[in-house]
Design an enzyme around this catalytic site. Structure first.
Site, PDB file in Angstrom:
ATOM      1  CE  LYS A  11      -5.535  -6.554   2.404  1.00  0.00           C
ATOM      2  NZ  LYS A  11      -4.158  -6.886   2.875  1.00  0.00           N
ATOM      3  CE1 TYR A  51      -2.791  -9.594  -1.822  1.00  0.00           C
ATOM      4  CE2 TYR A  51      -4.672 -10.943  -1.208  1.00  0.00           C
ATOM      5  CZ  TYR A  51      -4.001  -9.732  -1.179  1.00  0.00           C
ATOM      6  OH  TYR A  51      -4.544  -8.662  -0.510  1.00  0.00           O
ATOM      7  CG  ASN A 114      -2.982  -5.027   5.827  1.00  0.00           C
ATOM      8  OD1 ASN A 114      -3.892  -5.582   5.231  1.00  0.00           O
ATOM      9  ND2 ASN A 114      -1.782  -4.859   5.311  1.00  0.00           N
ATOM     10  CG  HIS A 117      -5.000  -4.922  -2.390  1.00  0.00           C
ATOM     11  ND1 HIS A 117      -3.715  -5.371  -2.462  1.00  0.00           N
ATOM     12  CD2 HIS A 117      -5.353  -4.569  -3.662  1.00  0.00           C
ATOM     13  CE1 HIS A 117      -3.296  -5.315  -3.726  1.00  0.00           C
ATOM     14  NE2 HIS A 117      -4.276  -4.836  -4.470  1.00  0.00           N
ATOM     15  CD  GLU A 128      -3.583  -5.624  -7.823  1.00  0.00           C
ATOM     16  OE1 GLU A 128      -2.537  -6.093  -7.359  1.00  0.00           O
ATOM     17  OE2 GLU A 128      -4.144  -4.610  -7.351  1.00  0.00           O
TER      18      GLU A 128
HETATM   19  P1  RTP Z   1      -1.611  -4.771  -0.259  1.00  0.00           P
HETATM   20  O1  RTP Z   1      -0.959  -5.517  -1.403  1.00  0.00           O
HETATM   21  O2  RTP Z   1      -2.585  -5.604   0.526  1.00  0.00           O
HETATM   22  O3  RTP Z   1      -2.183  -3.456  -0.679  1.00  0.00           O
HETATM   23  O4  RTP Z   1      -0.486  -4.381   0.803  1.00  0.00           O
HETATM   24  P2  RTP Z   1       0.995  -3.941   0.565  1.00  0.00           P
HETATM   25  O5  RTP Z   1       1.246  -3.677  -0.884  1.00  0.00           O
HETATM   26  O6  RTP Z   1       1.217  -2.840   1.538  1.00  0.00           O
HETATM   27  O7  RTP Z   1       1.786  -5.225   1.021  1.00  0.00           O
HETATM   28  P3  RTP Z   1       2.374  -6.467   0.155  1.00  0.00           P
HETATM   29  O8  RTP Z   1       3.835  -6.504   0.373  1.00  0.00           O
HETATM   30  O9  RTP Z   1       1.854  -6.407  -1.237  1.00  0.00           O
HETATM   31  O10 RTP Z   1       1.735  -7.694   0.915  1.00  0.00           O
HETATM   32  C1  RTP Z   1       0.403  -8.089   0.656  1.00  0.00           C
HETATM   33  C2  RTP Z   1      -0.294  -8.361   1.968  1.00  0.00           C
HETATM   34  O11 RTP Z   1       0.306  -9.494   2.587  1.00  0.00           O
HETATM   35  C3  RTP Z   1       0.305  -9.322   3.992  1.00  0.00           C
HETATM   36  N1  RTP Z   1       1.658  -9.360   4.496  1.00  0.00           N
HETATM   37  N2  RTP Z   1       1.989 -10.024   5.568  1.00  0.00           N
HETATM   38  N3  RTP Z   1       3.369 -11.156   7.734  1.00  0.00           N
HETATM   39  C4  RTP Z   1       4.057 -10.425   6.840  1.00  0.00           C
HETATM   40  O12 RTP Z   1       5.224 -10.225   6.892  1.00  0.00           O
HETATM   41  C5  RTP Z   1       3.298  -9.847   5.750  1.00  0.00           C
HETATM   42  N4  RTP Z   1       3.777  -9.087   4.788  1.00  0.00           N
HETATM   43  C6  RTP Z   1       2.736  -8.789   4.002  1.00  0.00           C
HETATM   44  C7  RTP Z   1      -0.318  -7.975   4.296  1.00  0.00           C
HETATM   45  O13 RTP Z   1      -1.683  -8.167   4.635  1.00  0.00           O
HETATM   46  C8  RTP Z   1      -0.177  -7.231   2.998  1.00  0.00           C
HETATM   47  O14 RTP Z   1      -1.182  -6.259   2.873  1.00  0.00           O
HETATM   48 MG    MG Z   2       0.822  -5.104  -2.402  1.00  0.00          MG
END
Ligand code: RTP
Ligand code: MG
Length: 141
Positions: A11, A51, A114, A117, A128
């Site tokens: 990112k 997204y 963070n 991804h 994706e």
């Molecule tokens: P990613 O998709 O980026 O690999 O991360 P992830 O599966 O661990 O998390 P996901 O639930 O898919 O959420 C996608 C991205 O959205 C942001 N996020 N912000 N502020 C919040 O509560 C929140 N929750 C998620 C994060 O950058 C996350 O990587």
């Molecule tokens: Mg995710």
């Protein structure tokens, strides 16, 4: 064990920190091969499309703004159980919860910025990867 591919994005925060190589090294040491790769500055439309599953979530707008704030490094990774392996290397979504030695523990600043991804399932990985790479841009060895 299954040979899988997953979509990884370094990112904008991690690209700005100049740790692309450090993160690629984690993939390689973890047994994952980079089989496709490109640097790109996503348009708003591209980020919103990528997204789309999160469109109704409260963090959607902030996530899109962040993802278009600078260039990203996009790669397809291949290896045994690549989807779970990549998520293990990444660590928890919130770096505060990420295990020591994971990419997010070492390079992420917040749940928004963070660092990486990674796809979360075979179906999403396929969608994706196809979102960013034509089949002619993928080089399994
Ligand atoms: P990613 O998709 O980026 O690999 O991360 P992830 O599966 O661990 O998390 P996901 O639930 O898919 O959420 C996608 C991205 O959205 C942001 N996020 N912000 N502020 C919040 O509560 C929140 N929750 C998620 C994060 O950058 C996350 O990587
Ligand atoms: Mg995710």
């Amino acid at each position: 064990m299954a040979l899988e591919r997953t979509l990884s994005i370094i990112k904008p925060d991690a690209v700005a920190k100049n740790v692309i190589g450090e993160i690629y090294s984690r993939f390689e040491k973890g047994g994952l091969k980079v089989v496709a790769s490109k640097m790109k500055h996503l348009s708003r439309k591209e980020a919103e499309g990528f997204y789309a599953v999160h469109r109704e979530r409260p963090f959607f707008n902030a996530l899109v703004e962040f993802m278009i704030s600078g260039p990203v490094m996009i790669q397809a990774l291949e290896g045994e159980n690549a989807i779970a392996k990549n998520r293990e290397l990444m660590g928890a979504t919130n770096p505060k919860d990420a295990a020591p030695g994971t990419i997010r523990a070492d390079f992420a600043d917040s749940i928004d910025a963070n660092a990486v991804h990674g796809s979360d399932a075979p179906e999403t990985a396929a969608v994706e990867i196809a979102y960013f790479f034509a089949s002619t841009e993928i080089f399994p060895r």
